[in-house]
Design a protein around this motif. Structure first.
Motif, PDB file in Angstrom:
ATOM      1  N   GLU A   1       0.825  -1.204   0.000  1.00 16.53           N
ATOM      2  CA  GLU A   1       0.000   0.000   0.000  1.00 16.53           C
ATOM      3  C   GLU A   1       0.859   1.253   0.000  1.00 16.53           C
ATOM      4  O   GLU A   1       0.532   2.243  -0.663  1.00 16.53           O
ATOM      5  N   GLU A   2       1.969   1.242   0.729  1.00 14.95           N
ATOM      6  CA  GLU A   2       2.866   2.398   0.767  1.00 14.95           C
ATOM      7  C   GLU A   2       3.475   2.659  -0.610  1.00 14.95           C
ATOM      8  O   GLU A   2       3.589   3.797  -1.045  1.00 14.95           O
TER       9      GLU A   2
ATOM     10  N   GLU B   1       2.157   1.830  -3.535  1.00 10.48           N
ATOM     11  CA  GLU B   1       1.111   2.357  -4.412  1.00 10.48           C
ATOM     12  C   GLU B   1       0.837   3.826  -4.111  1.00 10.48           C
ATOM     13  O   GLU B   1       0.647   4.624  -5.032  1.00 10.48           O
ATOM     14  N   GLU B   2       0.836   4.187  -2.834  1.00 13.59           N
ATOM     15  CA  GLU B   2       0.601   5.581  -2.455  1.00 13.59           C
ATOM     16  C   GLU B   2       1.732   6.479  -2.960  1.00 13.59           C
ATOM     17  O   GLU B   2       1.486   7.578  -3.458  1.00 13.59           O
TER      18      GLU B   2
END
Length: 63
Positions: free
Chosen positions: A41-42, A44-45
């Motif tokens: 997720e990090e 992708e962010e």
């Protein structure tokens, strides 16, 4: 019984440790799953933020 008349028994510490192995493996699995999910997720962010700050090629052509 052995030849000398002694009897070999299993050590009780091994019997007590066996039930603790499964929960320990489950806890390690959950921690690894959460760490991988958080890193994914990090990443992708970070990619979204980098794309937001990139100059838009279409804006250069219209000026």
């Amino acid at each position: 019984m052995t030849a000398g008349g002694d009897q070999l028994l299993a050590h009780h510490a091994a019997l007590l440790a066996i039930p603790a192995i499964i929960p320990a493996v489950v806890v390690v699995g959950v921690i690894l799953y959460l760490a991988r999910k958080d890193r994914r997720e990090e990443r992708e962010e970070r990619e979204i933020i980098e794309r937001a700050f990139e100059p838009d090629d279409n804006s250069k052509e219209t000026e």
